[in-house]
Design a protein around this motif. Structure first.
Motif, short mmCIF file in Angstrom:
data_model
loop_
_atom_site.label_atom_id
_atom_site.label_comp_id
_atom_site.label_asym_id
_atom_site.label_seq_id
_atom_site.Cartn_x
_atom_site.Cartn_y
_atom_site.Cartn_z
N HIS A 89 0.84 -1.21 0.00
CA HIS A 89 0.00 0.00 0.00
C HIS A 89 0.88 1.25 0.00
O HIS A 89 1.93 1.29 0.62
N GLN A 90 0.42 2.28 -0.70
CA GLN A 90 1.20 3.51 -0.80
C GLN A 90 1.48 4.13 0.57
O GLN A 90 2.52 4.76 0.77
N THR A 91 0.59 3.93 1.53
CA THR A 91 0.83 4.47 2.86
C THR A 91 2.08 3.87 3.48
O THR A 91 2.77 4.52 4.28
N LEU A 92 2.39 2.63 3.13
CA LEU A 92 3.60 2.00 3.65
C LEU A 92 4.85 2.65 3.06
O LEU A 92 5.89 2.71 3.71
N VAL A 93 4.75 3.13 1.82
CA VAL A 93 5.85 3.90 1.24
C VAL A 93 6.01 5.21 2.01
O VAL A 93 7.14 5.63 2.32
N ASP A 94 4.89 5.86 2.33
CA ASP A 94 4.93 7.08 3.14
C ASP A 94 5.63 6.80 4.48
O ASP A 94 6.44 7.60 4.95
N LEU A 95 5.27 5.68 5.08
CA LEU A 95 5.84 5.34 6.38
C LEU A 95 7.35 5.11 6.26
O LEU A 95 8.13 5.56 7.12
N MET A 96 7.77 4.45 5.17
CA MET A 96 9.20 4.25 4.95
C MET A 96 9.92 5.59 4.81
O MET A 96 11.05 5.75 5.28
N GLU A 97 9.28 6.56 4.17
CA GLU A 97 9.88 7.89 4.06
C GLU A 97 10.12 8.47 5.45
O GLU A 97 11.17 9.08 5.70
N GLY A 98 9.13 8.31 6.33
CA GLY A 98 9.31 8.80 7.69
C GLY A 98 10.50 8.17 8.37
O GLY A 98 11.29 8.85 9.05
N LEU A 99 10.69 6.87 8.17
CA LEU A 99 11.83 6.18 8.78
C LEU A 99 13.16 6.65 8.18
O LEU A 99 14.16 6.76 8.90
#
Length: 227
Positions: free
Chosen positions: A106-116
Motif C-alpha cells: 500500500h502507498q501508505t507504507l511507502v509514506d511510512l518508509m519515508e518517515g523512517l
C-alpha cells in the motif's frame, strides 16, 4: 482532540501485559489510521535506534524531521518511543502488524518508509545497520526493490541522487514513460492524497520533501533529454 492526545489514549488503553503491537490491531479504520501511522513511525524508529546502536540520540529531534510536535506534546511521542524500545517484541512483529493493517504494498507504507528514512538521516549519518533494517522492513511491507532504491536515492547523501532512481524508471525508459512516472509521483505526493490514505496532517512535511525531489528529478531528466 490532537493527534498526540489520541496517541496517548491509544497507548493508555493497553491492558497489563499487552505489547505495543496490539495497538495496530485496534486502529484499522479512518480516522484511527492516522494515529496508527504516527505510532508506527515512532515505534519502528525506536527499533531502528537499537539497530544502529545509538539508543541515546534525541528521539524528539529525529521525529521532528517527520512530525510537527507542539510544545508540551513531546512526552507523548517519547512515551511511545520508550515503550517500543523496552518491548520484547521484535521490529518484524510491528512491521507485519502494520503491513496487515494497510495491506502489503500500500502507498501508505511507502509514506511510512519515508518517515523512517527521515529519522535515520536526522543525525547526519546513515549506518549500514540502518540500511539493513530499512531494507528488511520494506520487504515485510511488500514494497518492490525499485521503491526501496528510489527512497534510498532520495535520502542518502554522498552523491547527487540518480533522477531515474528517484522516479523509479530505467535510464533508457521513453520520455513519455518518465513523464507518466513523474505525474503519478506528483499526484501521490499531494498533501491531500497523503491525508486521504492515513498520513496525519502533522506529517505534511513528507509531502513537501517528496514534491521537491520528484520535480527536481523530472527537471534533470528533461534537461538531459533536451540536450
Amino acid at each position: 482532540m490532537s493527534l498526540w492526545s489520541r496517541i496517548a489514549d491509544a497507548v493508555s488503553a493497553l491492558a497489563g501485559g499487552e505489547g505495543l503491537a496490539t495497538v495496530f490491531d485496534r486502529l484499522r479504520t479512518p480516522p484511527e489510521r492516522s494515529v496508527a501511522f504516527a505510532i508506527a513511525v515512532i515505534a519502528l524508529g525506536a527499533k531502528m535506534a537499537k539497530a544502529d546502536g545509538r539508543v541515546t540520540r534525541d528521539e524528539v529531534t529525529a521525529f521532528r524531521e517527520v512530525f510537527t510536535i507542539p510544545p508540551g506534546e513531546e512526552r507523548n511521542a517519547a512515551r511511545v518511543f520508550d515503550l517500543a524500545r523496552q518491548d520484547v517484541a521484535g521490529y518484524d512483529v510491528y512491521a507485519r502488524r502494520i503491513a496487515a493493517m494497510f495491506g502489503a504494498g500500500h502507498q501508505t507504507l511507502v509514506d511510512l518508509m519515508e518517515g523512517l528514512f527521515h529519522i535515520a538521516l536526522a543525525d547526519g549519518a546513515y549506518h549500514p545497520d540502518e540500511d539493513d533494517f530499512l531494507a528488511r522492513v520494506a520487504a515485510i511491507f511488500g514494497l518492490h526493490e525499485r521503491e526501496f532504491r528510489s527512497l534510498r536515492a532520495r535520502f542518502v547523501q554522498g552523491a547527487a541522487p540518480d533522477p531515474y532512481a528517484v522516479l523509479g524508471v530505467a535510464p533508457d525508459a521513453p520520455l513519455d514513460a518518465v513523464r507518466a512516472a513523474w505525474r503519478q509521483a506528483v499526484r501521490e505526493s499531494h498533501p491531500d492524497a497523503l491525508i486521504a490514505r492515513g498520513v496525519p496532517r502533522e506529517a505534511a512535511r513528507l509531502a513537501e520533501r517528496r514534491m521537491v525531489d520528484v520535480n527536481r528529478a523530472w527537471e534533470e531528466i528533461s534537461r538531459e533529454r533536451a540536450g
